[in-house]
Design a protein around this motif. Structure first.
Motif, short mmCIF file in Angstrom:
data_model
loop_
_atom_site.label_atom_id
_atom_site.label_comp_id
_atom_site.label_asym_id
_atom_site.label_seq_id
_atom_site.Cartn_x
_atom_site.Cartn_y
_atom_site.Cartn_z
N GLU A 277 0.84 -1.20 0.00
CA GLU A 277 0.00 0.00 0.00
C GLU A 277 0.88 1.25 0.00
O GLU A 277 0.55 2.25 -0.64
N GLU A 278 2.01 1.17 0.70
CA GLU A 278 2.94 2.30 0.72
C GLU A 278 3.50 2.60 -0.67
O GLU A 278 3.68 3.75 -1.05
N MET A 279 3.78 1.55 -1.45
CA MET A 279 4.26 1.75 -2.81
C MET A 279 3.18 2.38 -3.67
O MET A 279 3.46 3.29 -4.46
N CYS A 280 1.96 1.96 -3.51
CA CYS A 280 0.84 2.56 -4.24
C CYS A 280 0.67 4.02 -3.83
O CYS A 280 0.47 4.89 -4.69
N ASP A 281 0.79 4.31 -2.53
CA ASP A 281 0.71 5.69 -2.05
C ASP A 281 1.80 6.54 -2.71
O ASP A 281 1.55 7.69 -3.08
N GLN A 282 3.00 5.97 -2.87
CA GLN A 282 4.11 6.71 -3.49
C GLN A 282 3.80 7.05 -4.95
O GLN A 282 4.06 8.15 -5.42
N ILE A 283 3.23 6.08 -5.67
CA ILE A 283 2.86 6.32 -7.07
C ILE A 283 1.84 7.46 -7.17
O ILE A 283 1.98 8.38 -7.97
N ILE A 284 0.81 7.41 -6.32
CA ILE A 284 -0.22 8.45 -6.32
C ILE A 284 0.40 9.80 -5.96
O ILE A 284 0.12 10.82 -6.61
N GLN A 285 1.27 9.82 -4.97
CA GLN A 285 1.94 11.07 -4.57
C GLN A 285 2.78 11.62 -5.72
O GLN A 285 2.74 12.81 -6.00
N ASP A 286 3.51 10.74 -6.40
CA ASP A 286 4.34 11.18 -7.52
C ASP A 286 3.48 11.72 -8.67
O ASP A 286 3.82 12.74 -9.28
N LEU A 287 2.38 11.05 -8.97
CA LEU A 287 1.50 11.52 -10.04
C LEU A 287 0.86 12.88 -9.71
O LEU A 287 0.58 13.67 -10.59
N ASN A 288 0.67 13.15 -8.43
CA ASN A 288 0.06 14.39 -7.99
C ASN A 288 1.08 15.49 -7.67
O ASN A 288 0.69 16.61 -7.34
N ASP A 289 2.36 15.20 -7.78
CA ASP A 289 3.42 16.16 -7.50
C ASP A 289 3.39 17.28 -8.54
O ASP A 289 3.58 17.03 -9.73
N THR A 290 3.14 18.49 -8.11
CA THR A 290 3.05 19.61 -9.05
C THR A 290 4.42 20.18 -9.42
O THR A 290 4.53 20.97 -10.35
N SER B 13 -6.64 -2.38 -8.73
CA SER B 13 -6.69 -1.48 -7.58
C SER B 13 -5.84 -0.23 -7.81
O SER B 13 -6.25 0.89 -7.48
N ILE B 14 -4.66 -0.40 -8.41
CA ILE B 14 -3.80 0.74 -8.73
C ILE B 14 -4.52 1.68 -9.70
O ILE B 14 -4.57 2.89 -9.50
N CYS B 15 -5.08 1.11 -10.75
CA CYS B 15 -5.78 1.92 -11.76
C CYS B 15 -6.97 2.65 -11.15
O CYS B 15 -7.22 3.83 -11.45
N GLU B 16 -7.71 1.98 -10.29
CA GLU B 16 -8.86 2.61 -9.64
C GLU B 16 -8.42 3.78 -8.78
O GLU B 16 -9.07 4.83 -8.76
#
Length: 168
Positions: A49-62, A87-90
């Motif tokens: 879940e932490e790795m998924c959180d990192q991906i989401i954080q990186d995608l949202n990094d302005t 789950s990642i895609c969702e």
């Protein structure tokens, strides 16, 4: 699911600057595959879940704009990977701006996908399908290794898939 590598800033695997996740596990074992280290479903590291959180954080990094997420491998549509990849895609669809796209590479062809695999495909924007075929290898192609592989782009205006070679 395991993953072999995560690249938070990638310009090779899809259009624009992207986040790229290389999942573990592929049953196709294409001769000449450049990524044989990803074939074993137990290779790499457990996807958390932490790795998924990192991906989401990186995608949202302005500070560093990323156009989207690329899912490759291995094979993200390997049945053993489906629930986590879905789950990642969702999460990307739910937690990232609408302009973020998702690209996915698979050795399966679009016509042979199961209903479970199509549930994932229905969440993405670009599908590159088909096994790598060494006798059809062509380094001049964009985003694919052999000429049998097809790039499909989902057209949200028409809610349909179209063949989109991107390298015409």
């Amino acid at each position: 699911m395991n993953y072999c590598k995560y690249i938070p800033i990638d310009v090779l695997n899809g259009l624009g600057t992207r986040c790229t996740l290389f999942v573990a596990g592929c049953e196709h074992h294409c001769p000449g595959c450049y990524n044989q280290s990803t074939w074993n479903v137990n290779a790499g590291f457990p996807f958390t879940e932490e790795m998924c959180d990192q991906i989401i954080q990186d995608l949202n990094d302005t500070r560093i704009h990323r156009r989207g997420l690329s899912l490759t491998g291995g094979d993200p549509l390997l049945p053993a990977n489906l629930s986590v990849v879905k789950s990642i895609c969702e999460r990307v669809r739910r937690e990232c701006p609408l302009d973020k796209d998702i690209w996915l590479w698979t050795g399966y062809t679009k016509n042979e996908l199961t209903s479970e695999q199509m549930e994932v495909v229905n969440l993405i924007d670009v599908l590159i399908d088909g096994k790598f075929e060494e006798d059809k290898k062509d380094p001049s192609l964009s985003f694919r290794g052999s000429s049998n592989q097809i790039i499909y782009r989902f057209n949200r205006s028409y809610a349909s898939w179209k063949n989109d070679l991107l390298d015409k």
